[in-house]
Design an enzyme around this catalytic site. Structure first.
Site, PDB file in Angstrom:
ATOM      1  N   HIS A  28       0.636  -1.093   0.059  1.00 19.80           N
ATOM      2  CA  HIS A  28      -0.118   0.051  -0.013  1.00 19.80           C
ATOM      3  C   HIS A  28       0.804   1.296  -0.136  1.00 19.80           C
ATOM      4  CE1 HIS A  28      -4.095  -1.693   0.779  1.00 19.80           C
ATOM      5  NE2 HIS A  28      -3.261  -2.623   1.121  1.00 19.80           N
ATOM      6  N   ASP A  30       0.053   4.240   0.980  1.00 15.27           N
ATOM      7  CA  ASP A  30      -0.105   5.056   2.341  1.00 15.27           C
ATOM      8  C   ASP A  30       0.347   4.306   3.557  1.00 15.27           C
ATOM      9  OD1 ASP A  30      -2.273   3.172   1.764  1.00 15.27           O
ATOM     10  OD2 ASP A  30      -3.663   4.533   2.427  1.00 15.27           O
ATOM     11  N   GLY A 187     -10.460  -1.633   2.765  1.00 12.32           N
ATOM     12  CA  GLY A 187     -11.003  -0.960   4.141  1.00 12.32           C
ATOM     13  C   GLY A 187     -11.455  -2.304   4.896  1.00 12.32           C
ATOM     14  N   HIS A 214      -9.233  -7.682  -1.597  1.00 13.51           N
ATOM     15  CA  HIS A 214      -8.960  -7.912  -0.189  1.00 13.51           C
ATOM     16  C   HIS A 214     -10.194  -8.689   0.640  1.00 13.51           C
ATOM     17  CE1 HIS A 214      -6.229  -4.333  -0.059  1.00 13.51           C
ATOM     18  NE2 HIS A 214      -5.718  -5.028   1.087  1.00 13.51           N
ATOM     19  N   GLU A 217      -9.186 -11.698   5.275  1.00 10.72           N
ATOM     20  CA  GLU A 217      -8.508 -11.257   6.592  1.00 10.72           C
ATOM     21  C   GLU A 217      -8.945 -10.959   7.640  1.00 10.72           C
ATOM     22  OE1 GLU A 217      -5.137  -7.470   6.872  1.00 10.72           O
ATOM     23  OE2 GLU A 217      -6.866  -7.446   5.342  1.00 10.72           O
ATOM     24  N   ASP A 311       2.470  -6.016   2.863  1.00 14.25           N
ATOM     25  CA  ASP A 311       1.027  -5.176   2.789  1.00 14.25           C
ATOM     26  C   ASP A 311       1.436  -3.706   3.329  1.00 14.25           C
ATOM     27  OD1 ASP A 311      -1.524  -4.772   3.272  1.00 14.25           O
ATOM     28  OD2 ASP A 311      -1.597  -5.565   5.380  1.00 14.25           O
TER      29      ASP A 311
END
Length: 370
Positions: A28, A30, A187, A214, A217, A311
């Site tokens: 990611h 961010d 998210g 995603h 998880e 990740d």
């Protein structure tokens, strides 16, 4: 904090994991900022931080991320996203992101991020994608000047709890082939299945934009099923809970008897790649609290297409080389195993076939020489 400058040596083997070519599929934007960059950008916009010491800030992120739940883990992104609202901020973060990947030996990286979270300073969706693309291209050029060849692509994520799925899908279609390689949803997972974005996935399918989702998880097998059948996912982001659909029984001296449920069998038989991120999975309590508990090795031994990912490098204080080192140390993997993980990732990348074959050739040659 571990970073790309740290060198990791294969346990018992002498080969430098850091120097070997690697493929990064789940990373990611961010979640990979340099702490000093956060401090610099925060000062420009007047954002108060827990500390302005880079080392202490790195520790703060890791400590906060080790909450044990995905929801709390995601709160750390409030800080990183806040400093990524301007064209210059996005450009800098993207450029440094590529340089850090290249320093860790990554030769191809897919960079995922959610454009809808970077609009508070007045930029449009297209403008933020263009700013990130300019930064990525600058990073590639700067890495080449340092003698490191790397290729990168964007994966645009829609936030699954928001209602902008179609809008972000349209954005991905507009930029597909111009820096954007695919689409993702991210998210809070629990309560927000892929089926909520069915219209977006239909649009992407009609325009031949590949999808990773995603799933598995922070939610159960149902989330993975929705990613596969509602999202038409070609890869599963994390997907660690597919292990819930695997039944293992000891057979005394006969070893282990394993049966796969329908979801696990579907994923294995079709070689749908699992984007596993061991350190992150432990932080969010996706599966167990110790690496020995993680089903990575079980999935690998059973023939699933497992890939190794970071990740979020900042939150997990990690790098791709470190993740590979930890797995090799825990499960006794050798050079051939680490090579297979890279081959799996290359084959599952959202590149054209000829480009995937080029990556595979680079990996085979380099690992044979190691």
């Amino acid at each position: 904090m571990n970073n790309a400058a740290d060198e990791y040596i294969l346990p018992g083997g002498g080969a430098s994991i850091s120097a070997l070519p690697k493929i990064s599929l789940h990373d990611h934007l961010d979640g990979g900022l340099r702490p000093q960059t956060i401090i610099d950008l925060a000062e420009e916009i007047g954002l108060e931080l827990p500390t302005t010491d880079a080392a202490e800030l790195a520790t703060w992120f890791t400590t906060q991320a080790e909450s044990g739940t995905l929801v709390d883990y995601l709160k750390t992104f409030d800080v990183t996203i806040a400093v990524m609202q301007t064209r210059s901020g996005l450009y800098r973060v993207a450029r440094e992101f590529v340089l850090d990947l290249a320093a860790d030996g990554v030769i191809y990286g897919e960079v995922r991020w959610a454009p809808e979270q970077h609009l508070s300073a007045g930029l449009t969706l297209d403008e933020v994608v263009e700013a990130v693309q300019e930064g990525l291209e600058a990073g590639v050029a700067d890495a080449a000047a340092e003698g490191r060849v790397i290729r990168v692509a964007q994966l645009l994520s829609a936030m699954r709890h928001a209602d902008r799925g179609v809008e972000i899908a349209e954005l991905a279609v507009r930029h597909h082939g111009k820096g954007v390689a695919g689409f993702d949803i991210a998210g809070a997972e629990d309560g927000f299945p892929a089926s909520r974005l069915a219209d977006a996935f239909d649009l992407l399918a009609r325009n031949f934009v590949p999808v990773t989702v995603h799933a598995g998880e922070a939610d159960s097998l149902d989330s993975i099923k929705s990613a596969l059948f509602d999202g038409r996912a070609l890869r599963i982001g994390h997907g660690v809970r597919v292990a819930e659909d695997i039944n293992t029984q000891s057979e005394d001296d006969e070893g282990m008897y394993v049966t796969l449920g329908p979801v696990a069998e579907w994923i294995k038989d079709r070689q749908i790649a699992l984007e596993l991120a061991p350190s992150s999975n432990l932080q969010t309590n996706a599966w167990g609290t110790e690496l020995s508990d993680h089903p990575f090795d079980l999935l690998y031994q059973l023939g699933f297409r497992v890939t190794v990912n970071v990740d979020n490098r900042l939150m997990s204080a990690t790098s791709l080389s470190r993740e590979l080192f930890l797995l090799a140390e825990e499960f006794g993997y050798g050079l051939d195993d680490l090579a297979q993980f890279q081959l799996n990732a290359a084959a599952a990348s959202f590149l054209p076939l000829d480009d995937r074959d080029d990556l595979i050739e680079q990996i085979l040659v380099a690992f044979e020489r190691a």
